[in-house]
Motif scaffolding. Structure first.
Motif, PDB file in Angstrom:
ATOM      1  N   ASP A  52       0.827  -1.207   0.000  1.00 21.67           N
ATOM      2  CA  ASP A  52       0.000   0.000   0.000  1.00 21.67           C
ATOM      3  C   ASP A  52       0.862   1.258   0.000  1.00 21.67           C
ATOM      4  O   ASP A  52       2.005   1.261   0.480  1.00 21.67           O
ATOM      5  CB  ASP A  52      -0.920  -0.004   1.219  1.00 21.67           C
ATOM      6  CG  ASP A  52      -1.851  -1.212   1.221  1.00 21.67           C
ATOM      7  OD1 ASP A  52      -2.601  -1.372   0.243  1.00 21.67           O
ATOM      8  OD2 ASP A  52      -1.809  -1.992   2.184  1.00 21.67           O
ATOM      9  N   SER A  53       0.296   2.314  -0.530  1.00 19.92           N
ATOM     10  CA  SER A  53       1.024   3.586  -0.589  1.00 19.92           C
ATOM     11  C   SER A  53       1.168   4.178   0.808  1.00 19.92           C
ATOM     12  O   SER A  53       0.327   3.978   1.688  1.00 19.92           O
ATOM     13  CB  SER A  53       0.296   4.569  -1.506  1.00 19.92           C
ATOM     14  OG  SER A  53      -0.993   4.864  -1.000  1.00 19.92           O
ATOM     15  N   THR A  74       3.418   3.517   3.101  1.00 19.02           N
ATOM     16  CA  THR A  74       3.776   2.585   4.172  1.00 19.02           C
ATOM     17  C   THR A  74       5.278   2.540   4.460  1.00 19.02           C
ATOM     18  O   THR A  74       5.712   1.763   5.315  1.00 19.02           O
ATOM     19  CB  THR A  74       3.277   1.169   3.834  1.00 19.02           C
ATOM     20  OG1 THR A  74       3.706   0.812   2.514  1.00 19.02           O
ATOM     21  CG2 THR A  74       1.762   1.103   3.894  1.00 19.02           C
ATOM     22  N   ASN A  91       3.305  -0.248  -5.869  1.00 17.25           N
ATOM     23  CA  ASN A  91       2.017  -0.522  -5.230  1.00 17.25           C
ATOM     24  C   ASN A  91       1.373  -1.782  -5.804  1.00 17.25           C
ATOM     25  O   ASN A  91       0.361  -2.257  -5.282  1.00 17.25           O
ATOM     26  CB  ASN A  91       1.067   0.668  -5.414  1.00 17.25           C
ATOM     27  CG  ASN A  91       1.559   1.912  -4.696  1.00 17.25           C
ATOM     28  OD1 ASN A  91       2.334   1.832  -3.749  1.00 17.25           O
ATOM     29  ND2 ASN A  91       1.121   3.072  -5.166  1.00 17.25           N
ATOM     30  N   GLN A 128      -0.936  -1.882   4.715  1.00 16.03           N
ATOM     31  CA  GLN A 128      -1.527  -0.729   5.411  1.00 16.03           C
ATOM     32  C   GLN A 128      -1.736  -1.065   6.883  1.00 16.03           C
ATOM     33  O   GLN A 128      -2.227  -2.141   7.213  1.00 16.03           O
ATOM     34  CB  GLN A 128      -2.861  -0.367   4.766  1.00 16.03           C
ATOM     35  CG  GLN A 128      -3.503   0.889   5.336  1.00 16.03           C
ATOM     36  CD  GLN A 128      -4.851   1.160   4.694  1.00 16.03           C
ATOM     37  OE1 GLN A 128      -5.749   0.319   4.726  1.00 16.03           O
ATOM     38  NE2 GLN A 128      -4.992   2.327   4.083  1.00 16.03           N
ATOM     39  N   ASP A 179      -3.421  -1.183  10.624  1.00 15.29           N
ATOM     40  CA  ASP A 179      -4.795  -1.074  11.108  1.00 15.29           C
ATOM     41  C   ASP A 179      -4.894   0.143  12.024  1.00 15.29           C
ATOM     42  O   ASP A 179      -3.911   0.861  12.239  1.00 15.29           O
ATOM     43  CB  ASP A 179      -5.236  -2.358  11.818  1.00 15.29           C
ATOM     44  CG  ASP A 179      -4.332  -2.727  13.003  1.00 15.29           C
ATOM     45  OD1 ASP A 179      -3.718  -1.812  13.600  1.00 15.29           O
ATOM     46  OD2 ASP A 179      -4.238  -3.920  13.329  1.00 15.29           O
ATOM     47  N   TYR A 223      -1.864   2.439  13.471  1.00 18.35           N
ATOM     48  CA  TYR A 223      -1.798   3.843  13.067  1.00 18.35           C
ATOM     49  C   TYR A 223      -1.656   4.744  14.289  1.00 18.35           C
ATOM     50  O   TYR A 223      -0.820   5.662  14.304  1.00 18.35           O
ATOM     51  CB  TYR A 223      -3.056   4.196  12.284  1.00 18.35           C
ATOM     52  CG  TYR A 223      -3.234   5.670  11.989  1.00 18.35           C
ATOM     53  CD1 TYR A 223      -2.385   6.343  11.120  1.00 18.35           C
ATOM     54  CD2 TYR A 223      -4.263   6.398  12.597  1.00 18.35           C
ATOM     55  CE1 TYR A 223      -2.549   7.694  10.845  1.00 18.35           C
ATOM     56  CE2 TYR A 223      -4.442   7.751  12.333  1.00 18.35           C
ATOM     57  CZ  TYR A 223      -3.585   8.394  11.460  1.00 18.35           C
ATOM     58  OH  TYR A 223      -3.761   9.732  11.196  1.00 18.35           O
ATOM     59  N   GLU A 255      -7.013  11.641   9.408  1.00 20.66           N
ATOM     60  CA  GLU A 255      -6.908  10.572   8.411  1.00 20.66           C
ATOM     61  C   GLU A 255      -8.196  10.394   7.619  1.00 20.66           C
ATOM     62  O   GLU A 255      -8.161   9.952   6.465  1.00 20.66           O
ATOM     63  CB  GLU A 255      -6.493   9.248   9.066  1.00 20.66           C
ATOM     64  CG  GLU A 255      -7.418   8.691  10.116  1.00 20.66           C
ATOM     65  CD  GLU A 255      -8.405   7.673   9.558  1.00 20.66           C
ATOM     66  OE1 GLU A 255      -8.417   7.481   8.319  1.00 20.66           O
ATOM     67  OE2 GLU A 255      -9.168   7.099  10.336  1.00 20.66           O
ATOM     68  N   SER A 311      -2.175   5.397   7.102  1.00 21.56           N
ATOM     69  CA  SER A 311      -0.847   4.979   6.624  1.00 21.56           C
ATOM     70  C   SER A 311       0.204   5.694   7.454  1.00 21.56           C
ATOM     71  O   SER A 311      -0.088   6.666   8.165  1.00 21.56           O
ATOM     72  CB  SER A 311      -0.658   5.324   5.144  1.00 21.56           C
ATOM     73  OG  SER A 311      -0.519   6.721   4.955  1.00 21.56           O
ATOM     74  N   THR A 370       0.387   9.274   6.306  1.00 20.50           N
ATOM     75  CA  THR A 370      -0.660  10.119   6.881  1.00 20.50           C
ATOM     76  C   THR A 370      -0.304  10.515   8.306  1.00 20.50           C
ATOM     77  O   THR A 370      -0.527  11.662   8.721  1.00 20.50           O
ATOM     78  CB  THR A 370      -2.012   9.382   6.861  1.00 20.50           C
ATOM     79  OG1 THR A 370      -2.335   9.025   5.519  1.00 20.50           O
ATOM     80  CG2 THR A 370      -3.118  10.264   7.412  1.00 20.50           C
TER      81      THR A 370
END
Length: 438
Positions: free
Chosen positions: A243-244, A246, A332, A377, A379, A383, A411, A418, A421
């Motif tokens: 995922d982006s 990360t 990705n 990603q 959870d 995060y 977020e 992420s 983020t």
């Protein structure tokens, strides 16, 4: 000075834009007694201006003359220097020639500009040999080169003979290398006529693995493969996918900071440059460094065929890929190349026992990466843990409940959960009135 410079042998082919030879020629004009004073002073100021530009780029300070001479010694790629880069001080007749040049450089270090200044009525050389640079942020100059050159410059200024000068310079070549490949950590590819050249990236991101919160298993796998590579043991090409936001790209950047002193270098290349890969490899395969050719955010659409060049380079071409080169990529996409349902249409029987040739073609690229590492990603709990860790590192003085509530709101409006983020959220908090250092 011109008599000294004319005696150079090993270091005779200096770069066309060097300052040493023009200054030597100007000194020769003054010594001859036949010169236009205003014209000579103007040309000297031109060279001083260029020296100040170089000092700004590399953050040089104190004796800029010594810094520049040292910079020439560590940046000019002579056969002698490249041999020392691999083996250190070496035996052979070339040593006598090198001693000659180091004797010249030692005398240039001690060159007295006072008679020239008195003759012309100027004081610029007195200023540059006792220069006080304006303080500036590290991102404004190449700190990596600056520190090494200035440290060697101070040591060379204190030696008593050419033998000691020789020892210091060859030790530097062995420890750090020579030229742009030795001094710089990372490079990008630029077109030069019909070919391509490596251009140093002056200010690389100073990120370290400890700055990346979480993903310990992924970071460990990446480091183990890279440590094997820099140690000269067998290692695999690496694909970081997932995922982006990360931390895939940040992990690659952290490698160059962790292993630069062990000879690791990074070359960033984009897919439209893949045709130049063979040329790049030819430039670096014989050097005493370990090169990671880095491809960020790599993916291909159906109509893009550049991946075929990459396949041939990684494994499958007639020329064997050198042991000092690996390919690291982030994406990705798990399989790098866009897949569609129609790829499955050319199966060979009704039960679909055999995969389609189209699918095999597309999967053949990713299969050439011997090490694939997944960055998923986080959870909600993970995060929040990242947010709390970053907040603590930055000294954010805000109750945890309020911090997590703000993080949740952020977020929801900024691309989802992420690590990126979380970092953006902390930056946001630092820029508001809610931020205060502990």
């Amino acid at each position: 000075m011109h008599k000294l410079v004319s005696k150079l042998i090993v270091y005779r082919n200096l770069p066309e834009d060097n300052l040493l030879q023009p200054l030597a020629e100007l000194c020769a004009q003054v010594e001859s007694g036949s010169y236009n004073k205003e014209a000579v002073i103007s040309k000297i100021y031109d060279q001083i201006h260029r020296l100040l530009d170089i000092a700004t780029v590399y953050g040089f300070n104190k004796n800029l003359w010594h810094n520049y001479l040292t910079y020439l010694l560590v940046s000019v790629e002579t056969p002698f220097a490249i041999t020392c880069e691999k083996e250190g001080a070496c035996e052979g007749s070339v040593n006598a020639l090198a001693f000659n040049d180091f004797d010249v450089f030692q005398k240039l270090f001690a060159y007295d500009f006072a008679p020239l200044e008195k003759e012309l009525g100027i004081n610029c050389f007195s200023i540059i040999t006792n220069y006080q640079a304006v303080s500036k942020k590290e991102t404004r100059y190449n700190k990596n080169i600056s520190e090494k050159v200035q440290r060697l410059s101070e040591a060379l200024a204190n030696v008593q003979n050419a033998e000691a000068f020789y020892e210091l310079v060859t030790d530097f070549y062995k420890a750090y290398g020579v030229g742009k490949l030795g001094l710089n950590k990372a490079f990008r590819l630029a077109q030069q006529g019909n070919g391509a050249k490596l251009v140093p990236i002056a200010n690389t991101d100073a990120i370290a693995f400890d700055d990346l919160v979480g993903y310990e298993r992924q970071k460990q796998a990446l480091r183990e493969n890279t440590e094997a590579f820099v140690a000269g043991r067998p290692a695999n090409n690496v694909l970081l996918f997932g995922d982006s936001g990360t931390g895939k790209s940040s992990s690659i950047k952290a490698l160059i900071n962790a292993y630069y002193d062990q000879g690791l270098r990074l070359i960033e290349i984009y897919k439209h440059q893949f045709q130049a890969l063979s040329e790049v490899i030819a430039q670096i395969k014989s050097r005493n460094y370990r090169f990671i050719i880095y491809m960020d955010d790599l993916s291909f659409e159906e109509f893009e065929t550049e991946y075929k060049y990459l396949k041939a380079i990684i494994e499958g071409g007639l020329e064997v890929r050198p042991d000092n080169i690996l390919i690291y990529a982030t994406s990705n996409r798990r399989h790098l190349i866009n897949e569609t349902w129609k790829d499955r249409n050319d199966v060979t029987n009704e039960e679909g026992i055999y995969k389609s040739d189209t699918m095999q073609e597309k999967l053949s690229l990713v299969n050439r990466f011997g090490c694939t590492i997944y960055y998923g990603q986080p959870d909600q709990k993970e995060y929040f843990e990242i947010v709390k860790e970053l907040a603590q590192r930055e000294g954010l003085a805000i109750p945890e409940d309020e911090l997590l509530l703000e993080a949740k709101r952020f977020e929801l409006h900024h691309g989802g959960i992420s690590g990126r983020t979380a970092r953006q959220f902390i930056n946001y908090m630092q820029g508001t009135k809610k931020f205060a250092k502990k």
